[in-house]
Design a protein around this motif. Structure first.
Motif, PDB file in Angstrom:
ATOM      1  N   VAL A  82       0.838  -1.205   0.000  1.00 10.17           N
ATOM      2  CA  VAL A  82       0.000   0.000   0.000  1.00 10.17           C
ATOM      3  C   VAL A  82       0.869   1.251   0.000  1.00 10.17           C
ATOM      4  CG1 VAL A  82      -1.767   1.296   1.242  1.00 10.17           C
ATOM      5  CG2 VAL A  82      -1.927  -1.200   1.106  1.00 10.17           C
ATOM      6  N   GLY A  83       1.955   1.227   0.781  1.00  8.79           N
ATOM      7  CA  GLY A  83       2.893   2.348   0.773  1.00  8.79           C
ATOM      8  C   GLY A  83       3.492   2.557  -0.604  1.00  8.79           C
ATOM      9  N   ASN A  84       3.785   1.480  -1.305  1.00  5.76           N
ATOM     10  CA  ASN A  84       4.295   1.574  -2.669  1.00  5.76           C
ATOM     11  C   ASN A  84       3.266   2.248  -3.573  1.00  5.76           C
ATOM     12  OD1 ASN A  84       5.712   1.199  -5.056  1.00  5.76           O
ATOM     13  ND2 ASN A  84       5.129  -0.944  -5.274  1.00  5.76           N
ATOM     14  N   GLY A  85       1.988   1.886  -3.388  1.00  5.33           N
ATOM     15  CA  GLY A  85       0.942   2.526  -4.181  1.00  5.33           C
ATOM     16  C   GLY A  85       0.884   4.018  -3.965  1.00  5.33           C
ATOM     17  N   LEU A  86       1.035   4.470  -2.714  1.00  3.08           N
ATOM     18  CA  LEU A  86       1.024   5.901  -2.421  1.00  3.08           C
ATOM     19  C   LEU A  86       2.293   6.571  -2.943  1.00  3.08           C
ATOM     20  CD1 LEU A  86      -0.414   5.808   1.201  1.00  3.08           C
ATOM     21  CD2 LEU A  86      -1.534   6.746  -0.829  1.00  3.08           C
ATOM     22  N   PHE A  87       3.415   5.855  -2.919  1.00  2.39           N
ATOM     23  CA  PHE A  87       4.674   6.391  -3.430  1.00  2.39           C
ATOM     24  C   PHE A  87       4.581   6.626  -4.941  1.00  2.39           C
ATOM     25  CE2 PHE A  87       9.200   6.130  -4.607  1.00  2.39           C
ATOM     26  CZ  PHE A  87       9.789   6.892  -3.604  1.00  2.39           C
ATOM     27  N   ARG A  88       3.845   5.769  -5.640  1.00  5.40           N
ATOM     28  CA  ARG A  88       3.710   5.869  -7.090  1.00  5.40           C
ATOM     29  C   ARG A  88       2.517   6.728  -7.521  1.00  5.40           C
ATOM     30  NH1 ARG A  88       6.141   1.366  -9.775  1.00  5.40           N
ATOM     31  NH2 ARG A  88       4.477   1.417 -11.319  1.00  5.40           N
ATOM     32  N   SER A  97      15.044  12.091   9.889  1.00  2.56           N
ATOM     33  CA  SER A  97      14.308  10.824   9.859  1.00  2.56           C
ATOM     34  C   SER A  97      13.699  10.622   8.480  1.00  2.56           C
ATOM     35  CB  SER A  97      13.200  10.817  10.916  1.00  2.56           C
ATOM     36  OG  SER A  97      12.166  11.721  10.565  1.00  2.56           O
ATOM     37  N   ILE A  98      13.362   9.378   8.187  1.00  2.00           N
ATOM     38  CA  ILE A  98      12.710   9.072   6.916  1.00  2.00           C
ATOM     39  C   ILE A  98      11.345   9.742   6.853  1.00  2.00           C
ATOM     40  CG2 ILE A  98      11.803   7.207   5.467  1.00  2.00           C
ATOM     41  CD1 ILE A  98      13.900   5.378   6.852  1.00  2.00           C
ATOM     42  N   ARG A  99      10.624   9.719   7.962  1.00  2.00           N
ATOM     43  CA  ARG A  99       9.279  10.307   7.968  1.00  2.00           C
ATOM     44  C   ARG A  99       9.338  11.811   7.701  1.00  2.00           C
ATOM     45  NH1 ARG A  99       4.919  11.778  11.654  1.00  2.00           N
ATOM     46  NH2 ARG A  99       2.995  10.723  11.015  1.00  2.00           N
ATOM     47  N   GLU A 100      10.285  12.496   8.326  1.00  2.00           N
ATOM     48  CA  GLU A 100      10.386  13.939   8.118  1.00  2.00           C
ATOM     49  C   GLU A 100      10.899  14.266   6.718  1.00  2.00           C
ATOM     50  OE1 GLU A 100      11.877  17.723  10.810  1.00  2.00           O
ATOM     51  OE2 GLU A 100      11.321  15.806  11.718  1.00  2.00           O
ATOM     52  N   GLN A 101      11.834  13.455   6.213  1.00  2.00           N
ATOM     53  CA  GLN A 101      12.300  13.644   4.842  1.00  2.00           C
ATOM     54  C   GLN A 101      11.149  13.442   3.860  1.00  2.00           C
ATOM     55  OE1 GLN A 101      15.236  14.572   3.551  1.00  2.00           O
ATOM     56  NE2 GLN A 101      14.694  14.202   1.419  1.00  2.00           N
ATOM     57  N   SER A 102      10.327  12.416   4.097  1.00  2.00           N
ATOM     58  CA  SER A 102       9.184  12.152   3.214  1.00  2.00           C
ATOM     59  C   SER A 102       8.179  13.292   3.267  1.00  2.00           C
ATOM     60  CB  SER A 102       8.505  10.839   3.617  1.00  2.00           C
ATOM     61  OG  SER A 102       9.402   9.746   3.524  1.00  2.00           O
ATOM     62  N   ALA A 103       7.893  13.776   4.476  1.00  2.00           N
ATOM     63  CA  ALA A 103       6.936  14.874   4.627  1.00  2.00           C
ATOM     64  C   ALA A 103       7.441  16.138   3.945  1.00  2.00           C
ATOM     65  CB  ALA A 103       6.685  15.132   6.107  1.00  2.00           C
ATOM     66  N   GLU A 162      -3.575  17.157   2.934  1.00  3.42           N
ATOM     67  CA  GLU A 162      -3.757  16.514   1.629  1.00  3.42           C
ATOM     68  C   GLU A 162      -3.281  15.059   1.639  1.00  3.42           C
ATOM     69  OE1 GLU A 162      -3.504  20.720  -0.837  1.00  3.42           O
ATOM     70  OE2 GLU A 162      -1.678  19.643  -0.280  1.00  3.42           O
ATOM     71  N   ILE A 163      -2.315  14.753   2.477  1.00  2.00           N
ATOM     72  CA  ILE A 163      -2.045  13.358   2.821  1.00  2.00           C
ATOM     73  C   ILE A 163      -2.087  13.277   4.339  1.00  2.00           C
ATOM     74  CG2 ILE A 163       0.484  13.582   2.813  1.00  2.00           C
ATOM     75  CD1 ILE A 163       0.549  10.663   1.770  1.00  2.00           C
ATOM     76  N   ASP A 164      -2.805  12.325   4.879  1.00  2.00           N
ATOM     77  CA  ASP A 164      -3.028  12.285   6.324  1.00  2.00           C
ATOM     78  C   ASP A 164      -1.968  11.446   7.033  1.00  2.00           C
ATOM     79  OD1 ASP A 164      -3.708   9.690   5.676  1.00  2.00           O
ATOM     80  OD2 ASP A 164      -5.855   9.956   6.054  1.00  2.00           O
ATOM     81  N   ILE A 165      -2.121  11.277   8.336  1.00  2.00           N
ATOM     82  CA  ILE A 165      -1.134  10.553   9.130  1.00  2.00           C
ATOM     83  C   ILE A 165      -0.963   9.128   8.619  1.00  2.00           C
ATOM     84  CG2 ILE A 165      -0.682   9.585  11.427  1.00  2.00           C
ATOM     85  CD1 ILE A 165      -1.899  12.073  12.634  1.00  2.00           C
ATOM     86  N   GLU A 166      -2.078   8.462   8.360  1.00  2.00           N
ATOM     87  CA  GLU A 166      -1.992   7.075   7.910  1.00  2.00           C
ATOM     88  C   GLU A 166      -1.237   6.965   6.587  1.00  2.00           C
ATOM     89  OE1 GLU A 166      -4.904   3.206   7.126  1.00  2.00           O
ATOM     90  OE2 GLU A 166      -5.756   5.225   7.245  1.00  2.00           O
ATOM     91  N   GLY A 167      -1.527   7.871   5.660  1.00  2.00           N
ATOM     92  CA  GLY A 167      -0.848   7.842   4.374  1.00  2.00           C
ATOM     93  C   GLY A 167       0.638   8.115   4.508  1.00  2.00           C
ATOM     94  N   LEU A 168       0.991   9.109   5.331  1.00  2.00           N
ATOM     95  CA  LEU A 168       2.405   9.421   5.533  1.00  2.00           C
ATOM     96  C   LEU A 168       3.120   8.248   6.191  1.00  2.00           C
ATOM     97  CD1 LEU A 168       4.725  11.452   5.370  1.00  2.00           C
ATOM     98  CD2 LEU A 168       3.953  12.397   7.565  1.00  2.00           C
ATOM     99  N   ASP A 169       2.475   7.598   7.138  1.00  2.00           N
ATOM    100  CA  ASP A 169       3.088   6.448   7.802  1.00  2.00           C
ATOM    101  C   ASP A 169       3.331   5.304   6.820  1.00  2.00           C
ATOM    102  OD1 ASP A 169       3.175   7.716  10.232  1.00  2.00           O
ATOM    103  OD2 ASP A 169       1.382   6.742  11.040  1.00  2.00           O
ATOM    104  N   LEU A 170       2.404   5.091   5.901  1.00  2.00           N
ATOM    105  CA  LEU A 170       2.567   4.007   4.930  1.00  2.00           C
ATOM    106  C   LEU A 170       3.703   4.298   3.954  1.00  2.00           C
ATOM    107  CD1 LEU A 170      -1.201   3.244   4.276  1.00  2.00           C
ATOM    108  CD2 LEU A 170       0.473   1.616   5.200  1.00  2.00           C
ATOM    109  N   VAL A 171       3.817   5.538   3.501  1.00  2.00           N
ATOM    110  CA  VAL A 171       4.930   5.906   2.622  1.00  2.00           C
ATOM    111  C   VAL A 171       6.247   5.774   3.373  1.00  2.00           C
ATOM    112  CG1 VAL A 171       6.009   7.804   1.358  1.00  2.00           C
ATOM    113  CG2 VAL A 171       3.561   7.382   1.125  1.00  2.00           C
TER     114      VAL A 171
END
Length: 530
Positions: free
Chosen positions: A111-117, A323-329, A371-380
């Motif tokens: 699912v994270g891959n789907g959001l990444f793409r 962190s990966i999460r902060e870099q992604s955000a 526009e992307i919520d906590i769950e979406g950010l966590d999955l990415v």
């Protein structure tokens, strides 16, 4: 040294679990305070299992540099420990999940891959879960920059896409007034060159826009050739890039603007990098070059916007993200214009002087909040954390072993530190307590005037860059169809990348220039095996 055969991943895991450990907090305190840095630079989101002091000796044994080069080291075929993935012979070599991932976690990865793409669309849109793009942006998805989860490249012509490379922008901070964050970082000894985003164009040039808006401008690159003659007479032609911005849509850039080109780095092994104990990174720091070897790596200290505290920077070309999460955000906000729980502005990198961008429709008006919520950010984040590092190739080949010895003798390991053991972690079995071989010290080093972007970031000055991990470099062409390296992709081969090294790496570079061709070829074969 006798030949060591490949060892099954389950055996490697058991070997590492058998290692006893040192207390992460105590180690961090010792290394940090010894250099005038905060005692605790650990990541508060990692649940680290306490270790015993007896483990220190065994970890030191496991991570000591190689001394013999007639055979591979134990576990060397598995650079990511038990998380190492099989080597694919196609472009998906960087897109596999950690080999030791429990089956029940695979769905989160997919699912994270789907959001990444996922391709984001502009607002307003009937697809509420996908709207919010821009209005100004660099790409419509994470995958558009990190092509096949690999390495970006500079455009090779007017028709070539620019989505895997962009320009960072900043100007010197005016006056003596400083922000609260700058004051805190300075108070803990983390001296920082103070800068601000460009007052009109923000922190990066965004060369795309949704309908009804104008893209900020267009990155333009020109190259000057520089010939380097090797000892045996071979001539290597380097290309020295220059950058400017054309078609500016919102007025001129600040007269003192600093431009820094950045290609998207590969995504593999990020979770393991995040799991390296801060103490192990700080142990290699020598900012004053106390040992006199000409190498003065220093740790990057950055402000975590998520945790409101200083943290050790690990990610990005100058280790600007903790962190990966902060870099992604940050990438969601700056590259795609997608607001998220850490960076909440719906207009992304738009500034107050870009009024139509700030006041235009955005995708934060539904139940998600951002526009992307906590769950979406966590999955990415989970997806990015678990992209596996492929196994080494040809590690028993005599030329590869000779090249490895040359790598050590040339002094490359002074910055490209071979091995670490990651923290024991609760809830992250893929990264927990693995012997890994990233070939980086994750410190900032002066790379000389040739690679300087003259743009500070955090503690890094305009000549300093974080040592990039080398795992996977030999698969770059297989994954991405090119062999471009360095922060702006100027190098078209591993040899060109080496020849651009200066500053602290100048002596090592000169040894490569002067060494006999068979020795240089062996060094390149070793790098291609990583």
């Amino acid at each position: 040294m006798r030949q060591i055969s490949a060892i099954p991943l389950r055996v490697l895991t058991l070997c590492l679990i058998a290692l006893p450990a040192l207390t992460a907090g105590a180690a961090d305190t010792g290394s940090g305070t010894a250099r005038g840095l905060p005692a605790d630079l650990t990541a508060p989101f990692l649940v680290v299992v306490p270790r015993t002091s007896a483990e220190a000796e065994r970890i030191a044994h496991a991570t000591r540099p190689a001394e013999q080069f007639d055979a591979p080291e134990q576990f060397e075929s598995n650079p990511a420990g038990a998380a190492t993935v099989r080597v694919r012979d196609d472009a998906d070599a960087f897109s596999l999940s950690s080999a030791n991932m429990p089956f029940e976690r695979e769905l989160n990865f997919k699912v994270g891959n789907g959001l990444f793409r996922k391709l984001w669309v502009s607002s307003p849109s009937s697809t509420k879960a996908s709207d919010g793009l821009g209005p100004l942006y660099n790409a419509r998805s994470c995958q558009r920059c990190h092509l096949k989860d690999g390495r970006g490249h500079p455009p090779e012509g007017p028709e070539d896409s620019r989505v895997s490379m962009f320009l960072r922008l900043s100007v010197p901070a005016a006056g003596t007034e400083m922000s609260k964050i700058e004051a805190i970082l300075l108070s803990i000894g983390a001296e920082i060159p103070r800068t601000r985003p460009d007052p009109v164009y923000g922190g990066q040039l965004q060369d795309f826009a949704v309908s009804g808006h104008a893209a900020e401008g267009r990155m333009e690159i020109s190259y000057e050739n520089i010939d380097v003659t090797l000892t045996d007479g071979e001539i290597v032609r380097l290309r020295n890039p220059s950058y400017r911005v054309g078609d500016l849509a919102y007025g001129p850039l600040h007269e003192d603007v600093m431009l820094s080109p950045r290609v998207a780095p590969p995504m593999i092994g990020l979770g393991l990098i995040e799991a390296i104990p801060a103490a192990a990174i700080l142990a290699n720091a020598d900012p004053e070059d106390a040992d006199g070897n000409g190498i003065s790596g220093k740790p990057q200290i950055v402000w975590s916007f998520e945790h409101a505290r200083p943290m050790l920077g690990r990610f990005g070309w100058k280790a600007g993200a903790p962190s990966i999460r902060e870099q992604s955000a940050s990438a969601f906000a700056g590259d795609i214009g997608i607001s998220n729980p850490i960076f909440e502005a719906p207009a992304g990198d738009c500034t107050s002087r870009q009024e139509r961008c700030v006041s235009g429709p955005h995708g934060d008006d539904d139940a998600r909040g951002q526009e992307i919520d906590i769950e979406g950010l966590d999955l990415v984040t989970f997806y990015s954390r678990n992209l596996g590092v492929p196994a080494r190739r040809d590690i028993s080949d005599p030329e590869v072993l000779r090249g490895k010895e040359t790598f050590y003798e040339t002094g490359c390991t002074a910055c490209h530190w071979p091995k670490f053991v990651t923290n024991r972690l609760e809830g992250q079995p893929e990264q927990s307590f693995q012997l890994i071989w990233p070939y980086t010290d994750l410190l900032l080093h002066d790379m000389g005037p040739g690679l300087a972007d003259d743009r500070p970031e955090g503690r890094a000055n305009g000549r300093e860059w974080r040592t990039p991990p080398l795992w996977g470099v030999g698969l770059t062409e297989r994954v991405n169809g090119h062999s471009n390296f360095l922060h702006d992709g100027r190098a078209r081969s591993l040899l060109e990348a080496i020849l651009w090294h200066g500053g602290e790496a100048e002596a090592a570079r000169d040894r490569v220039i002067s060494m006999p061709k068979p020795e240089r070829d062996a060094l390149l074969r070793f790098l291609e095996s990583l």
